[in-house]
Design a protein around this motif. Structure first.
Motif, PDB file in Angstrom:
ATOM      1  N   ILE A 429       0.896  -1.379   0.037  1.00 21.58           N
ATOM      2  CA  ILE A 429       0.097   0.179  -0.044  1.00 21.58           C
ATOM      3  C   ILE A 429       0.914   1.241  -0.182  1.00 21.58           C
ATOM      4  CG2 ILE A 429      -1.661   1.480   1.388  1.00 21.58           C
ATOM      5  CD1 ILE A 429      -2.976  -1.118  -0.039  1.00 21.58           C
ATOM      6  N   LEU A 430       1.951   1.336   0.905  1.00 19.45           N
ATOM      7  CA  LEU A 430       2.825   2.476   0.917  1.00 19.45           C
ATOM      8  C   LEU A 430       3.516   2.603  -0.369  1.00 19.45           C
ATOM      9  CD1 LEU A 430       4.429   4.653   2.392  1.00 19.45           C
ATOM     10  CD2 LEU A 430       5.859   2.871   3.013  1.00 19.45           C
ATOM     11  N   LYS A 431       3.852   1.587  -1.082  1.00 26.58           N
ATOM     12  CA  LYS A 431       4.518   1.585  -2.391  1.00 26.58           C
ATOM     13  C   LYS A 431       3.656   2.245  -3.600  1.00 26.58           C
ATOM     14  CE  LYS A 431       7.452  -1.083  -5.305  1.00 26.58           C
ATOM     15  NZ  LYS A 431       8.179  -2.585  -5.774  1.00 26.58           N
ATOM     16  N   ALA A 432       2.497   1.772  -3.471  1.00 30.44           N
ATOM     17  CA  ALA A 432       1.445   2.217  -4.332  1.00 30.44           C
ATOM     18  C   ALA A 432       1.190   3.682  -4.069  1.00 30.44           C
ATOM     19  CB  ALA A 432       0.233   1.353  -4.223  1.00 30.44           C
ATOM     20  N   VAL A 433       1.160   4.149  -2.670  1.00 31.63           N
ATOM     21  CA  VAL A 433       0.833   5.451  -2.488  1.00 31.63           C
ATOM     22  C   VAL A 433       2.014   6.444  -3.079  1.00 31.63           C
ATOM     23  CG1 VAL A 433       0.814   7.280  -0.560  1.00 31.63           C
ATOM     24  CG2 VAL A 433      -0.518   5.017  -0.488  1.00 31.63           C
ATOM     25  N   ILE A 434       3.371   5.769  -2.861  1.00 31.42           N
ATOM     26  CA  ILE A 434       4.396   6.698  -3.401  1.00 31.42           C
ATOM     27  C   ILE A 434       4.473   6.794  -4.810  1.00 31.42           C
ATOM     28  CG2 ILE A 434       7.035   6.580  -3.519  1.00 31.42           C
ATOM     29  CD1 ILE A 434       6.946   5.487  -0.726  1.00 31.42           C
ATOM     30  N   TYR A 435       4.056   5.712  -5.623  1.00 35.46           N
ATOM     31  CA  TYR A 435       4.040   5.886  -6.922  1.00 35.46           C
ATOM     32  C   TYR A 435       3.023   6.971  -7.332  1.00 35.46           C
ATOM     33  CZ  TYR A 435       7.624   2.450  -8.255  1.00 35.46           C
ATOM     34  OH  TYR A 435       8.985   1.835  -8.315  1.00 35.46           O
ATOM     35  N   TYR A 436       2.081   6.733  -6.656  1.00 37.01           N
ATOM     36  CA  TYR A 436       0.605   7.668  -6.920  1.00 37.01           C
ATOM     37  C   TYR A 436       1.183   8.993  -6.764  1.00 37.01           C
ATOM     38  CZ  TYR A 436      -3.486  10.396  -6.293  1.00 37.01           C
ATOM     39  OH  TYR A 436      -4.672  11.227  -6.416  1.00 37.01           O
ATOM     40  N   GLU A 437       1.990   9.511  -5.825  1.00 31.01           N
ATOM     41  CA  GLU A 437       2.538  10.845  -5.351  1.00 31.01           C
ATOM     42  C   GLU A 437       3.253  11.478  -6.491  1.00 31.01           C
ATOM     43  OE1 GLU A 437       1.760  12.851  -3.254  1.00 31.01           O
ATOM     44  OE2 GLU A 437       0.496  11.404  -1.513  1.00 31.01           O
ATOM     45  N   ASN A 438       3.849  10.380  -7.072  1.00 30.34           N
ATOM     46  CA  ASN A 438       4.836  10.595  -8.233  1.00 30.34           C
ATOM     47  C   ASN A 438       4.396  10.654  -9.614  1.00 30.34           C
ATOM     48  OD1 ASN A 438       7.739  11.410  -6.926  1.00 30.34           O
ATOM     49  ND2 ASN A 438       6.917   9.550  -5.896  1.00 30.34           N
ATOM     50  N   CYS A 439       2.993  10.737  -9.702  1.00 35.27           N
ATOM     51  CA  CYS A 439       2.167  10.663 -11.004  1.00 35.27           C
ATOM     52  C   CYS A 439       2.600   9.445 -11.738  1.00 35.27           C
ATOM     53  CB  CYS A 439       2.558  11.787 -12.053  1.00 35.27           C
ATOM     54  SG  CYS A 439       2.491  13.503 -11.092  1.00 35.27           S
ATOM     55  N   ARG A 440       3.065   8.287 -11.229  1.00 30.59           N
ATOM     56  CA  ARG A 440       3.217   7.242 -11.870  1.00 30.59           C
ATOM     57  C   ARG A 440       1.854   6.121 -11.759  1.00 30.59           C
ATOM     58  NH1 ARG A 440       9.126   6.597 -11.621  1.00 30.59           N
ATOM     59  NH2 ARG A 440       9.027   4.451 -12.302  1.00 30.59           N
ATOM     60  N   TYR A 441       0.969   6.685 -12.401  1.00 31.73           N
ATOM     61  CA  TYR A 441      -0.210   5.971 -12.180  1.00 31.73           C
ATOM     62  C   TYR A 441      -0.392   4.566 -12.625  1.00 31.73           C
ATOM     63  CZ  TYR A 441      -1.248  10.964 -11.370  1.00 31.73           C
ATOM     64  OH  TYR A 441      -1.428  12.220 -10.996  1.00 31.73           O
ATOM     65  N   ARG A 442       0.272   4.187 -13.670  1.00 30.04           N
ATOM     66  CA  ARG A 442       0.150   2.678 -14.328  1.00 30.04           C
ATOM     67  C   ARG A 442       0.915   2.030 -13.135  1.00 30.04           C
ATOM     68  NH1 ARG A 442      -2.784  -0.695 -16.436  1.00 30.04           N
ATOM     69  NH2 ARG A 442      -1.956  -2.186 -17.470  1.00 30.04           N
ATOM     70  N   GLU A 443       1.854   2.286 -12.759  1.00 30.35           N
ATOM     71  CA  GLU A 443       2.853   1.550 -11.772  1.00 30.35           C
ATOM     72  C   GLU A 443       1.961   1.166 -10.431  1.00 30.35           C
ATOM     73  OE1 GLU A 443       4.073   3.784 -13.502  1.00 30.35           O
ATOM     74  OE2 GLU A 443       6.305   3.594 -14.048  1.00 30.35           O
ATOM     75  N   SER A 444       1.140   2.503 -10.008  1.00 28.07           N
ATOM     76  CA  SER A 444       0.727   2.266  -8.767  1.00 28.07           C
ATOM     77  C   SER A 444      -0.440   1.301  -8.858  1.00 28.07           C
ATOM     78  CB  SER A 444      -0.059   3.734  -8.519  1.00 28.07           C
ATOM     79  OG  SER A 444      -1.021   3.748  -7.395  1.00 28.07           O
ATOM     80  N   SER A 445      -1.244   1.312  -9.982  1.00 30.01           N
ATOM     81  CA  SER A 445      -2.287   0.237 -10.296  1.00 30.01           C
ATOM     82  C   SER A 445      -1.900  -0.997 -10.195  1.00 30.01           C
ATOM     83  CB  SER A 445      -3.096   0.616 -11.624  1.00 30.01           C
ATOM     84  OG  SER A 445      -3.617   1.848 -11.745  1.00 30.01           O
ATOM     85  N   LEU A 446      -0.751  -1.259 -10.962  1.00 27.42           N
ATOM     86  CA  LEU A 446      -0.146  -2.680 -11.003  1.00 27.42           C
ATOM     87  C   LEU A 446       0.108  -3.171  -9.535  1.00 27.42           C
ATOM     88  CD1 LEU A 446       1.944  -2.287 -14.177  1.00 27.42           C
ATOM     89  CD2 LEU A 446       0.101  -3.583 -13.900  1.00 27.42           C
ATOM     90  N   ILE A 447       0.802  -2.410  -8.754  1.00 29.87           N
ATOM     91  CA  ILE A 447       1.254  -2.811  -7.431  1.00 29.87           C
ATOM     92  C   ILE A 447      -0.150  -3.063  -6.614  1.00 29.87           C
ATOM     93  CG2 ILE A 447       2.003  -1.868  -5.233  1.00 29.87           C
ATOM     94  CD1 ILE A 447       3.823  -0.073  -7.069  1.00 29.87           C
ATOM     95  N   LEU A 448      -1.263  -2.300  -6.792  1.00 27.15           N
ATOM     96  CA  LEU A 448      -2.606  -2.615  -6.172  1.00 27.15           C
ATOM     97  C   LEU A 448      -3.078  -3.780  -6.509  1.00 27.15           C
ATOM     98  CD1 LEU A 448      -4.056   0.856  -6.152  1.00 27.15           C
ATOM     99  CD2 LEU A 448      -3.209  -0.163  -4.212  1.00 27.15           C
ATOM    100  N   GLN A 449      -2.949  -4.272  -7.829  1.00 32.53           N
ATOM    101  CA  GLN A 449      -3.401  -5.566  -8.503  1.00 32.53           C
ATOM    102  C   GLN A 449      -2.601  -6.652  -7.750  1.00 32.53           C
ATOM    103  OE1 GLN A 449      -3.335  -5.719 -12.538  1.00 32.53           O
ATOM    104  NE2 GLN A 449      -4.498  -3.763 -12.883  1.00 32.53           N
ATOM    105  N   ASP A 450      -1.389  -6.415  -7.454  1.00 27.29           N
ATOM    106  CA  ASP A 450      -0.521  -7.282  -6.794  1.00 27.29           C
ATOM    107  C   ASP A 450      -1.125  -7.543  -5.168  1.00 27.29           C
ATOM    108  OD1 ASP A 450       1.417  -9.435  -6.511  1.00 27.29           O
ATOM    109  OD2 ASP A 450       2.956  -7.850  -5.996  1.00 27.29           O
ATOM    110  N   PHE A 451      -1.316  -6.397  -4.632  1.00 31.07           N
ATOM    111  CA  PHE A 451      -1.847  -6.392  -3.170  1.00 31.07           C
ATOM    112  C   PHE A 451      -3.176  -7.298  -3.137  1.00 31.07           C
ATOM    113  CE2 PHE A 451      -4.344  -4.782  -0.061  1.00 31.07           C
ATOM    114  CZ  PHE A 451      -3.695  -4.935   1.135  1.00 31.07           C
ATOM    115  N   GLU A 452      -4.040  -7.068  -4.156  1.00 31.04           N
ATOM    116  CA  GLU A 452      -5.256  -7.934  -4.084  1.00 31.04           C
ATOM    117  C   GLU A 452      -5.042  -8.976  -4.402  1.00 31.04           C
ATOM    118  OE1 GLU A 452      -7.966  -5.652  -6.537  1.00 31.04           O
ATOM    119  OE2 GLU A 452      -8.149  -4.246  -5.374  1.00 31.04           O
ATOM    120  N   ARG A 453      -4.429  -9.631  -5.257  1.00 33.92           N
ATOM    121  CA  ARG A 453      -3.948 -11.057  -5.633  1.00 33.92           C
ATOM    122  C   ARG A 453      -3.535 -11.740  -4.324  1.00 33.92           C
ATOM    123  NH1 ARG A 453      -1.641  -9.950  -9.864  1.00 33.92           N
ATOM    124  NH2 ARG A 453       0.580 -10.107  -8.898  1.00 33.92           N
ATOM    125  N   THR A 454      -2.690 -11.088  -3.569  1.00 40.03           N
ATOM    126  CA  THR A 454      -1.958 -11.735  -2.634  1.00 40.03           C
ATOM    127  C   THR A 454      -3.004 -11.745  -1.360  1.00 40.03           C
ATOM    128  OG1 THR A 454       0.043 -11.026  -3.390  1.00 40.03           O
ATOM    129  CG2 THR A 454       0.019 -11.581  -1.095  1.00 40.03           C
TER     130      THR A 454
END
Length: 664
Positions: A429-454
């Motif tokens: 979640i923290l990793k996704a928030v940091i990527y979101y803060e840096n306008c890296r929206y695509r990477e943030s979405s992929l991290i959240l998908q990994d979180f939900e899958r796990t």
């Protein structure tokens, strides 16, 4: 053998005097029946009274072996009388006077001067030791104990306990039984016997020494809390000076654990009393004592708890309690630097210092003093038990102050294969928030998908378990089954892998972890009986002891089950919140992507929200820059520094719609 008889009247008088003046009462600790009648005197160690024992010296259980007899008169022995129970013939006394001055029986073997034959007298039925047969049975058991034949000593004492006619000796027999079990390594069984002695009350001769044995047992068991309840029952008793500080510490531990339990069941006023008692007891422990750092840690946690109870930041009590918590933890850091001791004590102090650093960091983090928090998180040494936790929590503090690269570097270490078994769902979640803060929206979405899958399957399994309304023991049974499969290396399915994560999750609760260790320790003690000789293994004593251990295990399983259920329910709520935060971040990410696409369409595709950053690979002279390509080396863990090569065009203008407090 033929004996000559002097004048009868004088002989009768001699026997009357001999039988009418019995030997003083013998204590089993003051009489060694295992030696010959010509044994050498052992030098006795005179106990120190009134003097202060050095704090670092730990008393040994052998110190209590003679305490029960310290007030018993010393044994007295008449000439020619063998009190050792040996088979050697008694020594002949000095020659007796002539018949004109006869002094009783003439025990010399000179028959040449006998004037006439005399009737033969037998003394087979006379007990020259002045002891009853019952007392001799107990002395035999004590002799076996002193000869380190603990199994035989334990069975002998147990047989005496089954005889109602020997009620007067039951207390002493139980005391020897308890000590024998301790020496056999059956610590929980020994605790059960000492508890029965203590239940009689202070009027028992063995009450005081049995209290001391509780401390010896607490040092042998993995979880000292197994005897806290027992010690707390006798809080008003006067403890020996050498155990007084340890008693105050253990009693403080008891009230701390009790206070936490009362808080969990919604009884804060009763919990306040327990935590105030913690603070009072810790003040009784001198600074030079080995238990002082541990006592200060409990004191600091008590202050920290009161600070959390006062919700308002403007409340003076909050500030005072927070200051009290900080000062207690700083004192631990100061003291543990100078305290010596053996290797075990040094290791314990090192671990305590790490816990103090963690608590200092968390206190400052809670007060929004993030740079102070980072200072203390960085004090936790690499590779120690608190290191991973310190790295994870430091990542949140780094995020708060905008140090995104350092936060991401810490998270790389946490995601390494070396720590695959660790449970840090918030890291994604923290990793996704940091990527979101840096306008890296695509990477943030992929991290959240990994979180939900796990973690979504973990959530579903947790919900399934907690909704079953199982008995407390059944909750522990679920975790125990996973533990068993792990230990035996059995094949695990997908559900077992998820349950394994839940087990690790549950055991992050230290109280549950210690209770689980006690259960495993009890089971290990039950297995020890199978290793004993057949005589002891199949004895009635073994059956009784095993029944007692099973009862203790059942009680601990009930306790662990309640704790496990509470921990699983708490983590289910936490995981729900994390999944909700993940959905919120995903929604914000989709919204930002939509706004960006709309701006691109309006501007004819020339709008961009991300740009490449300038960065340097220059490092200090004592460092080496090595690009990370997905491989992990153990010696590199904790040193990763992530470099953001691209991000928001206006980096400082990114809107923080997701606050750290929402995700933390």
């Amino acid at each position: 053998m033929t004996r000559l008889l002097r004048p009868l009247g004088i002989a009768v008088l001699g026997l009357t005097l001999a039988w009418g003046n019995p030997a003083p009462a013998q204590s089993f600790e003051g009489l060694d029946l295992s030696q010959s009648s010509k044994k050498k005197k052992k030098p006795t160690r005179k106990p120190t009274r009134g003097g202060k024992k050095p704090a670092a010296a730990q008393p040994d259980e052998s110190d209590s072996d003679s305490d029960a007899s310290s007030t018993t008169p010393a044994a007295t022995t008449s000439p020619g009388m063998d009190l050792t129970g040996g088979t050697a013939a008694p020594a002949a006394p000095a020659a007796q006077p002539d018949s004109n001055g006869g002094m009783g029986l003439d025990l010399t073997s000179d028959t040449t001067t006998a004037p006439k034959a005399a009737p033969t007298m037998s003394f087979d039925a006379v007990d020259l030791t002045g002891k009853s047969g019952d007392r001799q049975r107990l002395d035999v058991a004590i002799s076996l104990f002193k000869n380190e034949e603990y199994e035989k000593a334990a069975m002998s004492c147990f047989e005496m306990l089954q005889d109602a006619k020997l009620a007067g000796l039951h207390m002493e027999a139980r005391y020897v039984l308890a000590k024998s079990l301790y020496r056999m390594g059956l610590y929980h069984s020994s605790l059960g016997e000492f508890s029965k002695i203590l239940a009689v009350g202070p009027e028992s001769k063995f009450f005081r020494t049995s209290l001391e044995w509780l401390f010896f047992i607490s040092r042998k068991t993995k979880n000292e809390t197994v005897i806290l309840d027992e010690i707390a029952k006798y809080a008003n008793q006067e403890f020996p000076e050498r155990f007084r500080t340890e008693f105050h510490y253990l009693l403080a531990r008891y009230h701390f654990v009790r206070g936490k339990a009362l808080d969990q069941v919604g009884r804060p006023q009763d919990a306040d009393k327990s935590f105030n008692e913690v603070k009072r007891l810790t003040l009784l422990i001198p600074k030079t004592d080995v238990f002082y750092p541990r006592a200060k840690y409990l004191e600091g946690l008590a202050y920290f708890r009161f600070g959390n109870q006062a919700r308002s930041a403007a409340d003076k009590r909050t500030n005072l309690n927070t200051v009290g918590a900080i000062e207690a933890m700083k004192e631990i850091v100061r003291v543990t630097r100078t305290l010596g001791g053996d290797a075990e004590q040094v290791a314990a102090n090192q671990k305590l210092r790490e816990l103090a650093f963690m608590q200092l960091a968390r206190t400052h983090y809670g007060m929004q003093q993030n740079r102070y928090a980072l200072f203390y998180f960085n004090k936790v040494e690499r590779g120690t038990s608190q290191w991973l936790e310190a790295m994870f929590e430091a990542s949140w503090a780094n995020y708060r102050v905008g140090q995104y690269e350092q936060a991401l570097g810490n998270l790389i270490t946490l995601s390494s294969p070396f720590f695959r078994e660790e449970y840090f769902p918030e890291a994604l979640i923290l990793k996704a928030v940091i990527y979101y803060e840096n306008c890296r929206y695509r990477e943030s979405s992929l991290i959240l998908q990994d979180f939900e899958r796990t973690y979504l399957p973990v959530h579903d399994q947790l919900e399934l378990i907690t909704k079953k309304q199982l008995e407390a023991s059944e909750y522990y049974g679920v975790l125990s089954e996973v533990q068993k499969k792990n230990k035996e290396g059995l094949e695990r399915g997908e559900t077992d892998v998820i349950l394994e994560r839940i087990l690790r999750l549950a055991l992050t609760d230290q109280d549950l972890k210690k209770t689980n260790e006690s259960i495993l320790e009890l089971e290990g003690e039950m297995d020890v009986f199978a290793e004993k000789g057949d005589t002891f293994r199949y004895s009635e004593l073994s059956k009784r002891l095993l029944e007692g251990l099973k009862q203790q295990r059942t009680g601990l399983i009930e306790k662990a089950g309640v704790m496990a259920k509470g921990k699983l329910e708490t983590e289910l709520v936490s995981l729900k919140q994390l999944l909700a935060n993940g959905l919120r971040i995903k929604f914000e990410t989709v919204t930002k992507e939509k706004e960006f696409l709309e701006e691109q369409l309006k501007a004819g595709g020339s709008v961009s929200i991300v740009k490449k950053y300038r960065y340097s690979v220059a490092v200090a002279d004592d460092q080496l820059y090595w690009p990370y390509e997905g491989e992990y080396w153990r010696d590199e863990l904790g040193t990763y520094q992530y470099t953001l090569t691209k991000g928001c065009i206006q980096r400082d203008s990114a809107n923080r719609t997701i606050q750290a407090s929402d995700s933390n």
